[in-house]
Design a protein around this motif. Structure first.
Motif, PDB file in Angstrom:
ATOM      1  N   PRO A  50       5.089  -9.241 -21.665  1.00 56.49           N
ATOM      2  CA  PRO A  50       3.948 -10.070 -22.046  1.00 56.49           C
ATOM      3  C   PRO A  50       4.332 -11.107 -23.089  1.00 56.49           C
ATOM      4  O   PRO A  50       5.090 -10.811 -24.010  1.00 56.49           O
ATOM      5  CB  PRO A  50       2.968  -9.056 -22.629  1.00 56.49           C
ATOM      6  N   ILE A  67       0.572 -11.786 -19.098  1.00 54.71           N
ATOM      7  CA  ILE A  67       0.566 -10.398 -19.554  1.00 54.71           C
ATOM      8  C   ILE A  67       1.387  -9.482 -18.659  1.00 54.71           C
ATOM      9  O   ILE A  67       1.741  -8.378 -19.065  1.00 54.71           O
ATOM     10  CB  ILE A  67      -0.864  -9.851 -19.699  1.00 54.71           C
ATOM     11  N   LEU A  68       1.688  -9.916 -17.427  1.00 53.76           N
ATOM     12  CA  LEU A  68       2.487  -9.111 -16.508  1.00 53.76           C
ATOM     13  C   LEU A  68       3.508  -9.989 -15.806  1.00 53.76           C
ATOM     14  O   LEU A  68       3.295 -11.199 -15.643  1.00 53.76           O
ATOM     15  CB  LEU A  68       1.594  -8.441 -15.455  1.00 53.76           C
ATOM     16  N   GLU A  71       2.712 -12.965 -12.966  1.00 51.00           N
ATOM     17  CA  GLU A  71       1.337 -13.394 -13.225  1.00 51.00           C
ATOM     18  C   GLU A  71       1.004 -14.607 -12.359  1.00 51.00           C
ATOM     19  O   GLU A  71       1.722 -15.608 -12.356  1.00 51.00           O
ATOM     20  CB  GLU A  71       1.197 -13.764 -14.701  1.00 51.00           C
ATOM     21  N   ASN A 106      -5.336  -6.363 -24.330  1.00 52.70           N
ATOM     22  CA  ASN A 106      -4.079  -5.885 -23.755  1.00 52.70           C
ATOM     23  C   ASN A 106      -3.054  -7.018 -23.739  1.00 52.70           C
ATOM     24  O   ASN A 106      -3.439  -8.183 -23.729  1.00 52.70           O
ATOM     25  CB  ASN A 106      -4.331  -5.336 -22.346  1.00 52.70           C
ATOM     26  N   PRO A 107      -1.734  -6.640 -23.832  1.00 59.23           N
ATOM     27  CA  PRO A 107      -1.092  -5.375 -23.462  1.00 59.23           C
ATOM     28  C   PRO A 107      -0.863  -4.397 -24.612  1.00 59.23           C
ATOM     29  O   PRO A 107      -0.126  -3.435 -24.432  1.00 59.23           O
ATOM     30  CB  PRO A 107       0.250  -5.836 -22.906  1.00 59.23           C
ATOM     31  N   TRP A 108      -1.404  -4.604 -25.797  1.00 52.88           N
ATOM     32  CA  TRP A 108      -1.200  -3.715 -26.940  1.00 52.88           C
ATOM     33  C   TRP A 108       0.283  -3.602 -27.299  1.00 52.88           C
ATOM     34  O   TRP A 108       0.949  -4.622 -27.379  1.00 52.88           O
ATOM     35  CB  TRP A 108      -1.886  -2.368 -26.692  1.00 52.88           C
ATOM     36  N   ASP A 110       2.827  -1.374 -25.852  1.00 54.87           N
ATOM     37  CA  ASP A 110       3.683  -0.626 -24.915  1.00 54.87           C
ATOM     38  C   ASP A 110       5.125  -1.123 -24.882  1.00 54.87           C
ATOM     39  O   ASP A 110       6.054  -0.360 -24.647  1.00 54.87           O
ATOM     40  CB  ASP A 110       3.160  -0.751 -23.474  1.00 54.87           C
ATOM     41  N   GLY A 183      -4.494   1.906 -23.868  1.00 50.73           N
ATOM     42  CA  GLY A 183      -4.252   1.750 -22.446  1.00 50.73           C
ATOM     43  C   GLY A 183      -4.132   3.111 -21.788  1.00 50.73           C
ATOM     44  O   GLY A 183      -4.479   4.144 -22.354  1.00 50.73           O
ATOM     45  N   HIS A 215      -4.605  -2.133 -18.094  1.00 48.07           N
ATOM     46  CA  HIS A 215      -3.694  -3.261 -18.284  1.00 48.07           C
ATOM     47  C   HIS A 215      -2.817  -3.518 -17.064  1.00 48.07           C
ATOM     48  O   HIS A 215      -2.606  -4.660 -16.676  1.00 48.07           O
ATOM     49  CB  HIS A 215      -2.791  -3.033 -19.486  1.00 48.07           C
ATOM     50  N   TYR A 216      -2.310  -2.459 -16.443  1.00 44.86           N
ATOM     51  CA  TYR A 216      -1.326  -2.613 -15.383  1.00 44.86           C
ATOM     52  C   TYR A 216      -1.933  -2.694 -13.985  1.00 44.86           C
ATOM     53  O   TYR A 216      -1.290  -3.170 -13.047  1.00 44.86           O
ATOM     54  CB  TYR A 216      -0.321  -1.454 -15.434  1.00 44.86           C
TER      55      TYR A 216
END
Length: 400
Positions: A50, A67-68, A71, A106-108, A110, A183, A215-216
């Motif tokens: 992210p 974020i992924l 995207e 998100n994504p916080w 991780d 999450g 999130h995912y």
């Protein structure tokens, strides 16, 4: 008449109906996000998702949130509405929202190393408390501020659970933080991971609300090769992720061992309300889990809280119905509880995501979710007042 003016006409009428029906009821938004400046800077420093990247979009440089990996459409445009407190307050004033319980989006954490996750979680929680402390007093609610917050935990692979438990205890000393957002992956193996047992014990003891947010999504190959923008990942992938995470918590017996947990599910619990009887039937027919739980699986839906980000009255009515019937499926049995049906639902907007296409328009997420509460079946006027705000004020210990 084009679709945009038609929508404005409908929502103007709906807005008048809602405001007249709920004139004295506080409006509390429990699903509203912020990328705190420190967090946005951390995302800008990254080269992989992210991240926040400066991209050339049509010959103009814009910041985009990715974020992924993969995207679609080069991510989402971001700007001051994602981190500026005054922009949040302006949105609230425009839509007559009295109090917001703001969460880091998100994504916080991780993607961080253990040391980075622990350090940044601590800094962000202090930032969140200050972000809320600087907000004005809520109109008509002189004992309350306009903003309160969810904290964030250092949930990342290889972070010791003891450090996460310490973060929970620290949050209790921040007066404007009333819960935690998390999450669905925990420290890598999901929220039903046995190593997280001390965390659930600490959260139950703290009384903090846990906001479980996706999130995912799900495996993106399920959506096929056609470019449908963000629609399928957000409309389906996100709520399916929440559905699976909540079901795993139920099946692991977490709600039996920690019956006083306050778990709030994003997006009205995803597909869980609609699939709860199928889930219960599968549990009853599977020898591995058939005797694991104290109650029928449907009972546990009455232990959960749901944001009312359903966008439609029929969907919200379903969530209310499965909450109201929950005690029918307790070990001792019971009957439908119309009062309980509304008690676990709370209004939300998902701001600053899904903005209107025209800056002058009201946000559909506000008007559609308010209209869903107004038109939901089985909820009386008083119950709808509770969903709009009082449920949240009680859940977050802001009123008795």
């Amino acid at each position: 008449m084009s679709s945009a003016p038609l929508f404005e006409f409908i929502t103007a009428i709906a807005g008048e109906a809602v405001s007249s029906a709920f004139e004295d009821a506080p409006l509390v938004d429990v699903h509203t996000h912020v990328y705190l400046p420190r967090y946005a800077d951390a995302l800008r420093a990254r080269k992989d998702a992210p991240r926040i990247a400066s991209l050339d979009i049509g010959g103009r440089t814009e910041e985009r949130l990715l974020i992924l990996d993969g995207e679609p459409a080069a991510g989402r445009p971001v700007g001051p509405q994602y981190w500026d407190r005054e922009e949040k307050l302006k949105f609230m004033r425009r839509h007559n929202i009295d109090v917001s319980i703001v969460s880091l989006a998100n994504p916080w954490l991780d993607f961080l190393s253990p040391d980075e996750a622990i350090r940044l979680a601590n800094d962000l929680n202090v930032d969140m408390d200050a972000y809320c402390a600087g907000s004005p007093i809520a109109d008509g609610l002189p004992s309350l501020r306009t903003l309160y917050g969810f904290g964030v935990l250092p949930l990342a692979p290889q972070v010791p659970v003891s450090a996460i438990v310490d973060a929970v205890r620290t949050l209790k000393n921040l007066p404007n933080v009333r819960g935690v957002i998390m999450g669905t992956r925990g420290v890598g193996a999901g929220l039903d991971d046995n190593t997280l047992e001390p965390l659930w014990e600490a959260i139950q003891a703290s009384g903090l609300v846990v906001f479980i947010h996706p999130h995912y999504g799900v495996d993106s190959t399920a959506f096929g090769p056609r470019d449908n923008g963000h629609v399928l990942p957000l409309a389906l992938g996100f709520p399916f992720e929440t559905t699976i995470a909540a079901s795993r918590l139920i099946l692991a017996g977490v709600l039996d061992r920690y019956p006083d947990l306050k778990l709030l599910l994003a997006h009205s619990g995803g597909a869980l309300p609609a699939l709860s009887s199928r889930l219960a039937s599968c549990v009853a027919h599977d020898p591995i889990v058939s005797t694991r739980l104290k109650h029928d699986a449907r009972f546990y839906l009455g232990k959960l809280y749901y944001d009312a980000v359903a966008y439609g009255p029929d969907e919200l009515s379903l969530a209310a119905a499965v909450v109201g019937r929950a005690h029918k499926y307790s070990e001792s049995g019971g009957s439908y509880d119309a009062e309980k049906a509304s008690r676990q639902l709370l209004f939300g907007t998902d701001h600053p995501f899904f903005p209107p296409l025209e800056e002058t328009q009201r946000w559909r997420s506000v008007d559609e979710n308010l209209a869903a509460i107004q038109e939901a079946q089985g909820l009386g006027v008083t119950a709808k007042d509770e969903v709009r705000g009082r449920n949240a004020l009680r859940l977050f210990d802001l009123i008795s």
